[in-house]
Scaffold this active site. Structure first.
Site, PDB file in Angstrom:
ATOM      1  N   ASN A   1       0.845  -1.245   0.133  1.00  0.00           N
ATOM      2  CA  ASN A   1       0.060   0.063   0.017  1.00  0.00           C
ATOM      3  C   ASN A   1       1.084   1.364   0.062  1.00  0.00           C
ATOM      4  O   ASN A   1       0.418   2.362   0.237  1.00  0.00           O
ATOM      5  CB  ASN A   1      -0.965   0.037   1.173  1.00  0.00           C
ATOM      6  CG  ASN A   1      -0.125   0.199   2.642  1.00  0.00           C
ATOM      7  OD1 ASN A   1       1.035   0.084   2.411  1.00  0.00           O
ATOM      8  ND2 ASN A   1      -0.810   0.145   3.745  1.00  0.00           N
TER       9      ASN A   1
ATOM     10  N   HIS B   1       3.487   2.145   1.971  1.00  0.00           N
ATOM     11  CA  HIS B   1       3.957   2.494   3.485  1.00  0.00           C
ATOM     12  C   HIS B   1       5.756   2.319   3.286  1.00  0.00           C
ATOM     13  O   HIS B   1       6.039   1.312   2.763  1.00  0.00           O
ATOM     14  CB  HIS B   1       3.264   1.708   4.379  1.00  0.00           C
ATOM     15  CG  HIS B   1       3.552   0.176   4.705  1.00  0.00           C
ATOM     16  ND1 HIS B   1       2.745  -0.687   5.058  1.00  0.00           N
ATOM     17  CD2 HIS B   1       4.699  -0.481   4.660  1.00  0.00           C
ATOM     18  CE1 HIS B   1       3.318  -1.724   5.296  1.00  0.00           C
ATOM     19  NE2 HIS B   1       4.456  -1.637   4.869  1.00  0.00           N
TER      20      HIS B   1
HETATM   21  C1  F6R Z   1       9.649  -3.458   8.182  1.00  0.00           C
HETATM   22  C2  F6R Z   1       8.990  -2.213   7.487  1.00  0.00           C
HETATM   23  C3  F6R Z   1       8.047  -2.529   6.323  1.00  0.00           C
HETATM   24  C4  F6R Z   1       8.270  -3.538   5.237  1.00  0.00           C
HETATM   25  C5  F6R Z   1       7.281  -3.706   4.347  1.00  0.00           C
HETATM   26  C6  F6R Z   1       7.588  -4.525   3.348  1.00  0.00           C
HETATM   27  O1  F6R Z   1      10.461  -3.145   9.015  1.00  0.00           O
HETATM   28  O2  F6R Z   1       9.714  -1.062   7.501  1.00  0.00           O
HETATM   29  O3  F6R Z   1       7.782  -1.315   5.726  1.00  0.00           O
HETATM   30  O4  F6R Z   1       9.496  -3.127   4.602  1.00  0.00           O
HETATM   31  O5  F6R Z   1       6.132  -4.094   4.887  1.00  0.00           O
HETATM   32  O6  F6R Z   1       7.708  -5.892   3.872  1.00  0.00           O
HETATM   33  P1  F6R Z   1       8.209  -7.170   2.962  1.00  0.00           P
HETATM   34  O7  F6R Z   1       9.565  -6.942   2.958  1.00  0.00           O
HETATM   35  O8  F6R Z   1       7.814  -8.260   3.967  1.00  0.00           O
HETATM   36  O9  F6R Z   1       7.613  -7.240   1.986  1.00  0.00           O
END
Ligand code: F6R
Length: 240
Positions: free
Chosen positions: A138, A140
């Protein structure tokens, strides 16, 4: 904004880890901002290998993690980001645990309201030299969910349904995914001297395209906050 494309996440991670290792060679007490999740796993394995095989030392390095869940069940303690970092990186290198920081431990004791002591501590170390970021489906960054303000500092945040769903893969039931987290703010992240954003997999394509095409901040896509950072490198296996 520089974008480096490689066909695989292994090649992306190798490229990113080489940059970090080179910076460590130049500054042994570098301040690193660290992400968790699936994205940086190979990068951390590469750093462990650099320590074991090439004798790169992490003993003077300072780290600040981006975020941490609030309200994990005791049975899910292995899903904490502290546990993730210990088992994917810290336990296998010579870093001093007292030099590793997580925002959840910085709740202001007087007001019990905010976590700005975390931002102050980062500043006291001269700021983050290299910030590693993943990307949420999304949009973030850290847990700055859609709606986050560009001037936000480290704080408590409610996770969105989309993030809870995405992270439920690590839990027995979606119900067990915490509803809240402490996250570095967008303003905190933007202060980093260099940012390396890793984005792997087609499910991140929409968010990455929003960032690539941004020419202002759109709070519905928090990653767009990075659009005019003066040293942002995106390393991705997504063809845009
Ligand atoms: C985790 C963080 C999150 C992840 C994001 C992607 O510390 O800051 O913003 O980077 O949710 O997560 P993955 O890498 O599991 O797809």
């Amino acid at each position: 904004m520089e974008i480096k494309f490689f066909k695989t996440k292994e090649e992306c991670s190798k490229f990113a880890s080489e940059i970090i290792v080179n910076e460590i060679k130049k500054k042994s007490n570098i301040v690193l901002g660290l992400a968790t999740g699936s994205t940086p796993e190979i990068l951390y394995t590469n750093l462990v290998n650099e320590y074991k095989e090439n004798h790169i030392s992490f003993k003077d390095i300072i780290t600040f993690n981006l975020d941490e869940y609030v309200g994990l069940r005791d049975l899910d303690k292995k899903q904490s980001y502290r546990f993730f970092m210990d088992s994917n990186l810290f336990n296998d290198i010579d870093i001093k645990k007292e030099n590793t920081h997580f925002p959840i431990n910085f709740l202001d004791k007087a007001t019990k309201k905010d976590y700005s002591e975390y931002d102050a501590l980062i500043e006291s170390f001269g700021g983050v030299d290299i910030q590693i970021l993943g990307l949420g489906v999304n949009g973030h960054i850290a847990f700055n969910e859609p709606g986050s303000e560009i001037n936000s500092k480290t704080r408590l945040i409610s996770l969105t349904e989309s993030t809870i769903k995405a992270n439920s893969r690590f839990f027995e039931k979606e119900d067990y995914v915490p509803k809240e987290a402490v996250t570095m703010g967008i303003a905190t992240i933007l202060k980093s001297k260099k940012i390396i954003l890793l984005a792997f997999g087609q499910q991140k394509k929409e968010a990455l395209a929003k960032l690539k095409n941004a020419n202002s901040f759109d709070k519905n896509w928090p990653c767009t906050a990075l659009w005019n950072h003066n040293d942002i490198l995106i390393v991705t296996d997504i063809e845009l």
